[in-house]
Design an enzyme around this catalytic site. Structure first.
Site, PDB file in Angstrom:
ATOM      1  N   HIS A   9       0.818  -1.216   0.000  1.00  0.00           N
ATOM      2  CA  HIS A   9       0.000   0.000   0.000  1.00  0.00           C
ATOM      3  C   HIS A   9       0.852   1.267   0.000  1.00  0.00           C
ATOM      4  O   HIS A   9       2.064   1.232   0.262  1.00  0.00           O
ATOM      5  CB  HIS A   9      -0.899   0.001   1.239  1.00  0.00           C
ATOM      6  CG  HIS A   9      -0.095  -0.076   2.498  1.00  0.00           C
ATOM      7  ND1 HIS A   9       0.570   1.000   3.043  1.00  0.00           N
ATOM      8  CD2 HIS A   9       0.206  -1.133   3.292  1.00  0.00           C
ATOM      9  CE1 HIS A   9       1.220   0.620   4.118  1.00  0.00           C
ATOM     10  NE2 HIS A   9       1.019  -0.673   4.303  1.00  0.00           N
ATOM     11  N   GLU A  82      -1.797  -7.381   7.482  1.00  0.00           N
ATOM     12  CA  GLU A  82      -0.392  -7.349   7.841  1.00  0.00           C
ATOM     13  C   GLU A  82      -0.147  -8.256   9.046  1.00  0.00           C
ATOM     14  O   GLU A  82      -1.065  -8.576   9.821  1.00  0.00           O
ATOM     15  CB  GLU A  82       0.042  -5.914   8.168  1.00  0.00           C
ATOM     16  CG  GLU A  82       1.480  -5.729   8.650  1.00  0.00           C
ATOM     17  CD  GLU A  82       2.551  -6.188   7.662  1.00  0.00           C
ATOM     18  OE1 GLU A  82       2.578  -7.395   7.341  1.00  0.00           O
ATOM     19  OE2 GLU A  82       3.372  -5.342   7.256  1.00  0.00           O
TER      20      GLU A  82
END
Length: 209
Positions: A9, A82
């Site tokens: 990202h 994550e």
């Protein structure tokens, strides 16, 4: 044969400060939003067949412009979260050294078996991400799929798929740039690394004669 383009990202406010961002939903910076726009420009001519992302907003907001540029609806999967950094969440490395120096030293020596206190075991993270890609490949047997996720997750996933010892993920893949492209090809259960950490640059328009 399925091609996956794995993208970290865009930049967040914590990454700009070099803080560990795992499960905390940290917003993108202006630069991070610009990286998402650059990814969308690349995606418009990339021949994508699907776009997937982590549930965290920094990943979803990076994936959304790329999906829109291709006329696709992005899909979200919790297996792309994550790695959970436990007590290291939100801290810089210097702050960790002040809070738990011995555990930080263990993490730096072996980030898998010495993972941060209270955090997720990286082997579990790699396995859940690989399971997600296996499912996508089953749906997209001839696809070209953009997956927007996170730095540590992508690096442990690469090691898992390529047969690299997981404890070496920080040495073999020391850095994954925000918004950069890492392309792998999965065919008959085997994975090839085609591109690593490449900038998201749209190909030039064909020359006119």
């Amino acid at each position: 044969m399925t091609d996956f383009i794995l993208v970290r990202h865009g930049e967040t406010i914590w990454h700009a400060e070099n803080r560990y961002a795992g499960r905390t939903d940290v917003p993108l910076t202006d630069h991070g939003r610009a990286q998402a726009a650059a990814l969308a420009t690349w995606a418009a001519t990339a021949g994508l067949t699907a776009v997937w992302s982590s549930p965290l907003s920094r990943a979803r907001l990076t994936a959304a412009p790329a999906a829109a540029a291709c006329g696709l609806i992005p899909r979200v999967d919790e297996r792309l979260y994550e790695v959970d950094f436990g007590q290291g969440e939100g801290l810089t490395r210097d702050e960790m050294r002040a809070c738990f120096p011995e555990r930080l030293a263990a993490f730096l020596a072996d980030p898998v078996d010495g993972h941060l206190p209270g955090g997720e075991h990286p082997r579990h993270a790699a396995e859940r991400a690989a399971d997600c890609l296996t499912g996508i490949a089953r749906e997209q047997p001839h696809g070209r799929v953009l997956v927007v996720a996170h730095s540590t997750l992508v690096r442990v996933l690469l090691c898992h798929l390529l047969g690299i010892p997981l404890a070496d993920y920080r040495r073999v893949f020391p850095q994954l740039h925000n918004g950069a492209l890492t392309e792998i090809r999965v065919e008959h259960g085997r994975t090839a690394l085609l591109t690593f950490n490449a900038p998201a640059v749209a190909p030039p328009a064909p020359a006119r004669h």
